[in-house]
Design a protein around this motif. Structure first.
Motif, PDB file in Angstrom:
ATOM      1  N   TYR A 209      53.306 111.900 -11.806  1.00 13.88           N
ATOM      2  CA  TYR A 209      54.439 112.648 -11.235  1.00 13.88           C
ATOM      3  C   TYR A 209      55.494 112.919 -12.298  1.00 13.88           C
ATOM      4  CZ  TYR A 209      58.378 113.976  -8.322  1.00 13.88           C
ATOM      5  OH  TYR A 209      59.421 114.663  -7.760  1.00 13.88           O
ATOM      6  N   LYS A 210      55.921 114.173 -12.333  1.00 16.24           N
ATOM      7  CA  LYS A 210      57.001 114.575 -13.246  1.00 16.24           C
ATOM      8  C   LYS A 210      58.183 115.036 -12.407  1.00 16.24           C
ATOM      9  CE  LYS A 210      55.041 116.420 -17.456  1.00 16.24           C
ATOM     10  NZ  LYS A 210      54.567 117.634 -18.086  1.00 16.24           N
ATOM     11  N   TYR A 211      59.390 114.599 -12.767  1.00 14.38           N
ATOM     12  CA  TYR A 211      60.572 115.088 -12.068  1.00 14.38           C
ATOM     13  C   TYR A 211      60.820 116.538 -12.467  1.00 14.38           C
ATOM     14  CZ  TYR A 211      61.928 110.744  -9.872  1.00 14.38           C
ATOM     15  OH  TYR A 211      61.957 109.672  -9.036  1.00 14.38           O
ATOM     16  N   PRO A 212      61.542 117.290 -11.613  1.00 13.63           N
ATOM     17  CA  PRO A 212      61.762 118.708 -11.928  1.00 13.63           C
ATOM     18  C   PRO A 212      62.382 118.922 -13.320  1.00 13.63           C
ATOM     19  CG  PRO A 212      62.501 118.232  -9.708  1.00 13.63           C
ATOM     20  CD  PRO A 212      62.085 116.932 -10.311  1.00 13.63           C
ATOM     21  N   ASP A 213      63.128 117.930 -13.827  1.00 16.21           N
ATOM     22  CA  ASP A 213      63.726 118.108 -15.157  1.00 16.21           C
ATOM     23  C   ASP A 213      62.724 117.818 -16.278  1.00 16.21           C
ATOM     24  OD1 ASP A 213      63.487 115.384 -15.073  1.00 16.21           O
ATOM     25  OD2 ASP A 213      65.623 114.934 -15.217  1.00 16.21           O
TER      26      ASP A 213
ATOM     27  N   GLU B 194      58.746 112.435 -17.215  1.00 18.63           N
ATOM     28  CA  GLU B 194      57.508 111.909 -16.643  1.00 18.63           C
ATOM     29  C   GLU B 194      57.796 110.551 -16.015  1.00 18.63           C
ATOM     30  OE1 GLU B 194      54.130 111.369 -19.333  1.00 18.63           O
ATOM     31  OE2 GLU B 194      53.405 113.214 -18.386  1.00 18.63           O
ATOM     32  N   ALA B 195      57.643 110.442 -14.700  1.00 18.53           N
ATOM     33  CA  ALA B 195      57.991 109.182 -14.042  1.00 18.53           C
ATOM     34  C   ALA B 195      56.759 108.314 -13.829  1.00 18.53           C
ATOM     35  CB  ALA B 195      58.679 109.458 -12.721  1.00 18.53           C
ATOM     36  N   LEU B 196      55.658 108.926 -13.451  1.00 19.64           N
ATOM     37  CA  LEU B 196      54.409 108.170 -13.250  1.00 19.64           C
ATOM     38  C   LEU B 196      53.329 108.838 -14.074  1.00 19.64           C
ATOM     39  CD1 LEU B 196      54.535 107.650  -9.370  1.00 19.64           C
ATOM     40  CD2 LEU B 196      55.155 106.003 -11.142  1.00 19.64           C
TER      41      LEU B 196
ATOM     42  N   LYS C 249      53.337 103.633 -16.290  1.00 19.70           N
ATOM     43  CA  LYS C 249      51.945 103.157 -16.351  1.00 19.70           C
ATOM     44  C   LYS C 249      51.877 101.704 -15.902  1.00 19.70           C
ATOM     45  CE  LYS C 249      50.628 105.903 -20.314  1.00 19.70           C
ATOM     46  NZ  LYS C 249      50.846 105.867 -21.721  1.00 19.70           N
ATOM     47  N   VAL C 250      50.708 101.339 -15.353  1.00 14.93           N
ATOM     48  CA  VAL C 250      50.509  99.936 -15.001  1.00 14.93           C
ATOM     49  C   VAL C 250      50.149  99.194 -16.287  1.00 14.93           C
ATOM     50  CG1 VAL C 250      49.077  98.300 -13.715  1.00 14.93           C
ATOM     51  CG2 VAL C 250      49.749 100.457 -12.653  1.00 14.93           C
TER      52      VAL C 250
END
Lengths: 250, 270
Positions: A13-17, A20-22, A213-214
């Protein structure tokens, strides 16, 4: 298949800005497990939790709860199974009385009012604030608000409890009470937190996130006592495992 | 500045009052909404010089405030907040309309002044009636009444979320103002040069907060409709309440009761 199983596959998942969050999170949680999700600020903990209840949807990868994939169409089912306690109880309490706040969820599922009342009273009783049911939520103390926020979720009869920083801003006694309360729950629990001692007490399994990341996923006792690993991930050993500040013994 | 924040926080008193259980609170919300609607229509339908005809309308809020056990001071304070706006509307009437309407041996009152007071009283009464409706019913039950009246769901959502947003906004204003005043000793307000960034911050913060509240609502099955639980069915008493008041309003609209009483007294006097 049990409703209590959560399968997360290669979640990105990438935030709109553009942040990269996930970045490819994968894990599987089975019936009755208590999982602590830890990681430094910005590691992606809250974003991950938001995905579990369908507040955010992944750019890539998938999540399923039981045998139901988390999609826009399945949200009503998912949200009945997975109850989310937000970091800030004030965000979760918005009605004029505690009773109405706890009844909000069951009423949305069009339950008969007798059943709503039963659920509200039993949830408030479980978290020990039945006597506050007619009080306006904004007049409660921090610990009471947290308890009320948990009750709002319990009233939905979820199989899985997801909590974001449940012990933040609680005084020591309220924190202890909350830990004991969570210990008494038989739900599958997923707790994102910086409170390592709580994770040590409550969760038999820990997942460390770093940069979306895990990093590791395994038994809490083993992970939280690994000094190098914890420091590498911007974390610290639980206070209970650190040396005594008075006598200096390890 | 803390006083400002404190008084803004008190906005929730209306919600607290709505939780009371009095004879007025127990009346079906639909009937209360309709009665208030009729009251508002009758109040604004009076002509601009019909000052005396308005007087019997005061009876309605007085009865409701008494029966619903509503404290007068906080309600009146809220009406006063809007009063400058009403005064602004009627301010120029006395200047432009100088025709003498009432000529007494010692004083002449112009039409402008009459119409100014008429606007003032109408504004006061209509705001009072709306506040009493909220204080005796609560926003969520008003919404359920509107829903029964088949008002589109979207409008009701807008109403409820706007109402909810007010308190979110106030809480954020409170925090921002507190943080500002702690770092600006001796200042009485907020410096003009900081207004822009402060309001911008406020907007962003409240939007984020509102978004989180909305998410938490969605997580508990919110699908665009507030469910307020069991609304008791409508009884004879509720209908009598509506019909009774409406009849009263219509009567005082068509018969100038104070004038009639006045002429009766004069008649007796003769």
């Amino acid at each position: 298949m049990s409703h209590h199983i959560i399968q997360v596959n290669n979640l990105k998942y990438k935030y709109p800005d553009g942040r990269e969050a996930l970045n490819g999170v994968t894990f599987r949680i089975t019936h009755g497990e208590s999982i602590g999700i830890v990681g430094a600020n910005g590691a992606g903990k809250s974003t991950l939790l938001m995905h579990l209840v369908g507040v955010l949807f992944p750019d890539e990868g998938e999540i399923s709860v039981g045998d139901v994939p988390v999609t826009k169409k399945t949200l009503p089912v998912i949200r009945q199974r997975v109850g989310m306690v937000f970091q800030e109880p004030d965000d979760q309490l918005f009605m004029t009385t505690v009773y109405d706040d706890v009844a909000f969820g069951p009423r949305n599922y069009k339950l008969p009012e007798e059943e709503v009342e039963k659920r509200v009273k039993s949830s408030l009783d479980t978290v020990g604030i039945l006597h506050l049911k007619d009080r306006p939520p904004y007049k409660l103390s921090g610990g009471e608000k947290r308890a009320a926020a948990i009750a709002t979720v319990l009233a939905m009869n979820p199989d899985i409890l997801v909590m974001d920083e449940p012990t933040s801003a609680l005084d020591p006694k309220s924190r202890r009470r909350l830990i004991m309360l969570l210990q008494s729950f038989t739900h599958t629990k997923i707790i994102a937190t910086h409170d390592m001692d709580m994770v040590f007490e409550l969760c038999e399994r820990t997942i460390i996130l770093q940069d979306g990341k895990v990093i590791t996923d395994g038994p809490t006792a083993k992970i939280l006592s690994n000094v190098e690993l914890m420091e590498e991930c911007g974390l610290e050993l639980p206070l209970g495992l650190q040396g005594c500040p008075v006598c200096g013994t390890k | 500045m803390p006083n400002l924040v404190e008084s803004l926080y008190n906005i929730r008193i209306l919600d607290e009052l709505a939780e009371k259980r009095t004879i007025i609170h127990n009346i079906h919300p639909l009937m209360k909404v309709l009665t208030t609607g009729v009251y508002l229509m009758v109040t604004v339908s009076f002509g601009k010089y019909e000052l005396s005809g308005l007087l019997p309308l005061i009876f309605y809020p007085v009865v409701l405030i008494t029966l619903a056990d509503i404290p007068i001071v906080p309600i009146f304070k809220r009406v006063l907040l809007v009063l400058p706006l009403i005064i602004g509307i009627g301010l120029f009437n006395p200047l432009f309309d100088k025709n003498p309407m009432i000529v007494l041996p010692w004083i002449q009152i112009s039409g402008g002044w009459i119409s100014f007071f008429s606007i003032l009283i109408k504004g006061f009464l209509t705001i009072l009636a709306a506040l009493i409706l909220i204080a005796t019913t609560g926003m969520t039950r008003i919404a359920s009444a509107l829903r029964i009246m088949r008002i589109p769901r979207l409008f009701i959502m807008q109403l409820l979320l706007t109402y909810r947003y007010i308190s979110v906004l106030i809480e954020e204003v409170g925090r921002v103002v507190r943080a500002y005043s702690l770092r600006s000793p001796g200042e009485k307000g907020i410096r003009f040069s900081n207004w822009g960034s402060l309001t911008g911050q406020l907007l962003i913060r409240t939007l984020e907060r509102a978004q989180r509240v909305y998410h938490s609502m969605c997580c508990r099955g919110f699908a665009g409709e507030y469910n307020v639980g069991r609304e008791k069915g409508m009884g004879i008493g509720d209908i009598v309440y509506f019909v009774g008041w409406s009849l009263y309003f219509v009567i005082i609209r068509y018969f100038n009761i104070p004038a009639m009483i006045g002429s009766l007294m004069m008649g007796v006097g003769k």
